[in-house]
Write a protein that holds these residues in place. Structure first.
Motif, PDB file in Angstrom:
ATOM      1  N   ALA A 113      17.481  15.089   4.830  1.00  0.00           N
ATOM      2  CA  ALA A 113      16.106  15.306   4.374  1.00  0.00           C
ATOM      3  C   ALA A 113      15.185  14.260   4.984  1.00  0.00           C
ATOM      4  O   ALA A 113      14.044  14.556   5.378  1.00  0.00           O
ATOM      5  CB  ALA A 113      16.056  15.229   2.854  1.00  0.00           C
ATOM      6  N   MET A 114      15.701  13.046   5.102  1.00  0.00           N
ATOM      7  CA  MET A 114      14.863  11.984   5.660  1.00  0.00           C
ATOM      8  C   MET A 114      14.637  12.197   7.157  1.00  0.00           C
ATOM      9  O   MET A 114      13.526  11.995   7.648  1.00  0.00           O
ATOM     10  CB  MET A 114      15.489  10.623   5.377  1.00  0.00           C
ATOM     11  CG  MET A 114      15.516  10.343   3.897  1.00  0.00           C
ATOM     12  SD  MET A 114      15.143   8.662   3.483  1.00  0.00           S
ATOM     13  CE  MET A 114      16.694   7.922   3.754  1.00  0.00           C
ATOM     14  N   VAL A 131       9.035   6.510   1.014  1.00  0.00           N
ATOM     15  CA  VAL A 131       9.925   7.412   0.284  1.00  0.00           C
ATOM     16  C   VAL A 131      11.067   6.628  -0.350  1.00  0.00           C
ATOM     17  O   VAL A 131      11.446   6.860  -1.496  1.00  0.00           O
ATOM     18  CB  VAL A 131      10.468   8.497   1.238  1.00  0.00           C
ATOM     19  CG1 VAL A 131      11.524   9.331   0.543  1.00  0.00           C
ATOM     20  CG2 VAL A 131       9.323   9.372   1.697  1.00  0.00           C
ATOM     21  N   LYS A 132      11.593   5.672   0.393  1.00  0.00           N
ATOM     22  CA  LYS A 132      12.689   4.874  -0.159  1.00  0.00           C
ATOM     23  C   LYS A 132      12.235   4.067  -1.368  1.00  0.00           C
ATOM     24  O   LYS A 132      13.012   3.819  -2.275  1.00  0.00           O
ATOM     25  CB  LYS A 132      13.244   3.916   0.907  1.00  0.00           C
ATOM     26  CG  LYS A 132      14.190   4.591   1.881  1.00  0.00           C
ATOM     27  CD  LYS A 132      14.865   3.543   2.733  1.00  0.00           C
ATOM     28  CE  LYS A 132      15.928   4.153   3.619  1.00  0.00           C
ATOM     29  NZ  LYS A 132      16.525   3.137   4.499  1.00  0.00           N
ATOM     30  N   ALA A 188       0.827  -1.204   0.000  1.00  0.00           N
ATOM     31  CA  ALA A 188       0.000   0.000   0.000  1.00  0.00           C
ATOM     32  C   ALA A 188       0.864   1.257   0.000  1.00  0.00           C
ATOM     33  O   ALA A 188       0.404   2.335  -0.354  1.00  0.00           O
ATOM     34  CB  ALA A 188      -0.940   0.006   1.205  1.00  0.00           C
ATOM     35  N   LEU A 189       2.124   1.135   0.411  1.00  0.00           N
ATOM     36  CA  LEU A 189       3.031   2.282   0.355  1.00  0.00           C
ATOM     37  C   LEU A 189       3.735   2.358  -0.997  1.00  0.00           C
ATOM     38  O   LEU A 189       4.605   3.193  -1.204  1.00  0.00           O
ATOM     39  CB  LEU A 189       4.078   2.183   1.470  1.00  0.00           C
ATOM     40  CG  LEU A 189       3.545   2.449   2.888  1.00  0.00           C
ATOM     41  CD1 LEU A 189       4.542   1.997   3.933  1.00  0.00           C
ATOM     42  CD2 LEU A 189       3.230   3.932   3.053  1.00  0.00           C
ATOM     43  N   GLY A 190       3.388   1.461  -1.898  1.00  0.00           N
ATOM     44  CA  GLY A 190       3.932   1.537  -3.248  1.00  0.00           C
ATOM     45  C   GLY A 190       5.074   0.583  -3.521  1.00  0.00           C
ATOM     46  O   GLY A 190       5.678   0.640  -4.583  1.00  0.00           O
ATOM     47  N   LEU A 196       2.469  10.341   5.286  1.00  0.00           N
ATOM     48  CA  LEU A 196       2.623  11.772   5.056  1.00  0.00           C
ATOM     49  C   LEU A 196       3.834  12.150   4.207  1.00  0.00           C
ATOM     50  O   LEU A 196       3.718  13.025   3.356  1.00  0.00           O
ATOM     51  CB  LEU A 196       2.632  12.515   6.400  1.00  0.00           C
ATOM     52  CG  LEU A 196       1.373  12.247   7.239  1.00  0.00           C
ATOM     53  CD1 LEU A 196       1.443  12.955   8.577  1.00  0.00           C
ATOM     54  CD2 LEU A 196       0.111  12.661   6.479  1.00  0.00           C
ATOM     55  N   PRO A 197       5.003  11.520   4.401  1.00  0.00           N
ATOM     56  CA  PRO A 197       6.151  11.903   3.561  1.00  0.00           C
ATOM     57  C   PRO A 197       5.896  11.700   2.070  1.00  0.00           C
ATOM     58  O   PRO A 197       6.545  12.322   1.249  1.00  0.00           O
ATOM     59  CB  PRO A 197       7.277  10.984   4.046  1.00  0.00           C
ATOM     60  CG  PRO A 197       6.897  10.595   5.410  1.00  0.00           C
ATOM     61  CD  PRO A 197       5.402  10.527   5.410  1.00  0.00           C
TER      62      PRO A 197
END
Ligand SMILES: Nc1ncnc2c1ncn2[C@@H]1O[C@H](COP(=O)(O)OP(=O)(O)OP(=O)(O)O)[C@@H](O)[C@H]1O
Ligand SMILES: [Mg+2]
Lengths: 320, 256
Positions: free
Chosen positions: B124-125, B111-112, A208-210, B167-168
């Protein structure tokens, strides 16, 4: 109407008596049963101790005669002439090196292939494919060791000679390949169990986070199943070190320190198996074979203990 | 002026094998508000929600027809990138499911996935982790031990973390499937507060079983029954003056 069931045709009072009798018997056997169960529970410990003792006693007659460390000693020499009654020499260095070398080659083959197969089966295969592959793995695990030995001698050996120009087809590489193939089923099934035990909610969270499937494997399943995966590999190593018959046939059984992957070697197990038939009961020769057995027992126990300590340590950390 | 919907469902049907779980559903979800999805057990709320990020597809037996347009693009088109869809459409699950890695790694996990290794910057992380955790008011309680395993947190903290890790990625839409059902009364209250704080910046679609929660927390409500949408209107209207008889019956507690 005759019946073997007392409760069905005996008057209520008698039935009560019968029940009480049964209850009485149950009470009176409860204690012995408990003891029996406890003995069974502890028997594994007793057995291990008994086996250690048995092997130790077998080795005892020759232990004082063996020089352990030094120039041409047990742990430093590759000369093994235990049969020679007048001037015996007991050097197992070649067997130890051979044992670990064969196991190392085997693991280089079995760990990547085994883990990859486990990942494929648990994460990528459709349900029908999965069933078939699992059956395949079980069948593979059931192939007798001696059959692997045949395969080593008649298929892998000639192939190695043809493609590498090796002088002998039975050698370190051959032993490693065969042992690797033999260890794969164990690693696959244990690794697959531990991957399957990872809750599905983790996979969904990551997806779900891709994350794609491959990322799920690498970044979620491997960390989550790490303990089980490492344990499966360690048990694979344990299997590789303790295996005898196939190794005896595949390695060429030569007590030497190999210079290359294509040199014949021997292992602790193969050495015992190949000489056991000639050894006279009660002789120093027999006792010396027990000594090798003792060493092997210590090595495999150490590996298993390490695996256990590792798993425990992780469990504790996880629970904290 | 009516704002363009951020999720627009048109004649959407879904089958699990031969079983049709959604029957030609149509609905428009507005940005900046919370839309509640209510209805009796098995009516297809979860199925509809899980269609919006296409996570339903992991069960091999799912077939769909119709359109789901998210921010101007039909997400059921074959050329849609699942990864970028899921970046824009985040999901919070019924049982908190932080990954069994550190708190820090949970927050930067998405994000990763979406940035290649060489473009990631540590500072940034760090920044991302702090601001995400602050937004869900978790920062103060975990800032000293960001390397702690996330699965060791309390359930309420875990659920906050599951919101924070979206959120990120700067999603536009957040899907929530009964996000409070595993929590105690205090936890429910605080997660509801959090969701209400977040709503102006996102399109939030929340499945709930709890009528009181739907009433408290949602701005619009959709009532579903047996794979169909029965009624979709502002929450107040639904609870004070339901148009459909079945809606009224459900709200009064006469369905399961
Ligand atoms: N993976 C699946 N395979 C087959 N049928 C499914 C699957 N998931 C759900 N269903 C069926 O689809 C229907 C809708 O299920 P869904 O989970 O969407 O309902 P729900 O409204 O979320 O219910 P609940 O309130 O209990 O969570 C149910 O009849 C269910 O049995
Ligand atoms: Mg549901």
């Amino acid at each position: 109407m005759p019946s073997s069931h007392p409760s069905s045709n005996t008057p209520p009072a008698a039935r009560k008596g019968w029940r009480a009798a049964v209850a009485g018997i149950a009470d009176s056997i409860e204690k012995p049963v408990e003891v029996l169960i406890r003995v069974c529970g502890w028997s594994s410990i007793f057995l291990v101790a008994a086996i250690f003792l048995f092997v130790l006693l077998g080795a005892m007659p020759v232990l004082p005669k063996i020089e352990w460390f030094g120039e041409h000693a047990f742990f430093t020499s590759t000369e093994w002439h235990a049969k020679d009654d007048h001037n015996p020499s007991y050097g197992v260095l070649g067997m130890i090196v051979g044992n670990f070398a064969v196991a190392a080659v085997a693991m280089l083959i079995a760990i990547p292939l085994g883990l990859a197969a486990a990942v494929y089966i648990s994460e990528f295969a459709g349900s029908t494919t999965k069933e078939w592959l699992k059956i395949g793995i079980e069948v593979l695990a059931a192939i007798p060791s001696i059959v692997w030995g045949f395969i080593a001698v008649t298929i892998i050996g000639p192939m190695l000679q043809k493609y590498t120009g090796a002088q002998w087809g039975t050698n370190l590489l051959n032993g490693g390949i065969v042992l690797g193939l033999m260890s794969i089923p164990l690693i696959v099934s244990l690794a697959e169990d531990s991957l399957r035990a990872v809750p599905d909610s983790y996979r969904e969270a990551a997806m779900a986070l891709g994350a794609n499937k491959w990322e799920v494997v690498r970044r979620v399943l491997f960390p989550a199943a790490k303990t089980g995966l490492v344990a499966s590999c360690m048990l694979g190593v344990g299997r590789a070190i303790g295996e005898t018959m196939a190794v005896l046939l595949a390695t060429g059984n030569k007590n030497q320190i190999p210079d290359s992957l294509l040199d014949p070697v021997t292992t602790l197990t193969a050495a015992i198996a190949s000489e056991m038939g000639d050894a006279v009961t009660g002789s120093d020769h027999m006792a010396s074979l027990f000594t090798i057995g003792l060493l092997l027992l210590i090595i495999t126990c150490a590996i298993n203990l390490t695996a256990n300590v590792f798993i425990r340590g992780h469990k504790k950390k996880g629970a904290a | 002026m009516e704002q363009a919907p951020s999720v627009d469902v048109r004649d959407f049907s879904l089958w699990y094998g031969n079983f049709q779980a959604l029957l030609s559903v149509s609905a428009a979800f507005k940005p900046g508000i919370i839309t509640g999805l209510i209805g009796p057990s098995g009516c297809g709320k979860t199925t509809l929600l899980r269609s919006f990020n296409r996570i339903n597809e992991r069960y091999g037996n799912v077939k769909t027809t119709g359109n789901i347009t998210i921010l101007g693009k039909n997400i059921l088109d074959t050329d849609v990138s699942i990864a970028s869809l899921r970046k824009r459409v985040g999901m919070v699950f019924q049982r908190p499911n932080p990954l069994p890695i550190s708190i820090y790694e949970n927050i930067v996990f998405g994000v990763k996935s979406h940035t290649p290794g060489r473009e990631r910057k540590r500072s940034a992380m760090d920044q991302m982790v702090e601001s995400a955790l602050r937004e869900v008011s978790l920062w103060d309680s975990v800032k000293d031990d960001l390397q702690r395993k996330a699965t060791e947190l309390t359930l309420e903290q875990q659920q906050k973390l599951c919101i924070a890790r979206l959120l990120p990625l700067k999603p536009d839409i957040i899907l929530m499937d009964e996000p409070c059902s595993a929590l105690d009364a205090n936890g429910i209250e605080r997660i509801e507060e959090l969701i209400t704080e977040l709503k102006s910046r996102f399109t939030i679609i929340m499945v709930t079983h709890n009528m009181a929660q739907a009433r408290r927390a949602s701005d619009e409500c959709i009532f579903m029954l047996m794979g169909e949408i029965v009624e979709h209107c502002p929450t107040k209207e639904m609870f004070f003056n339901p148009k459909n008889e079945k809606t009224a019956m459900y709200i009064e507690g006469r369905y399961g």
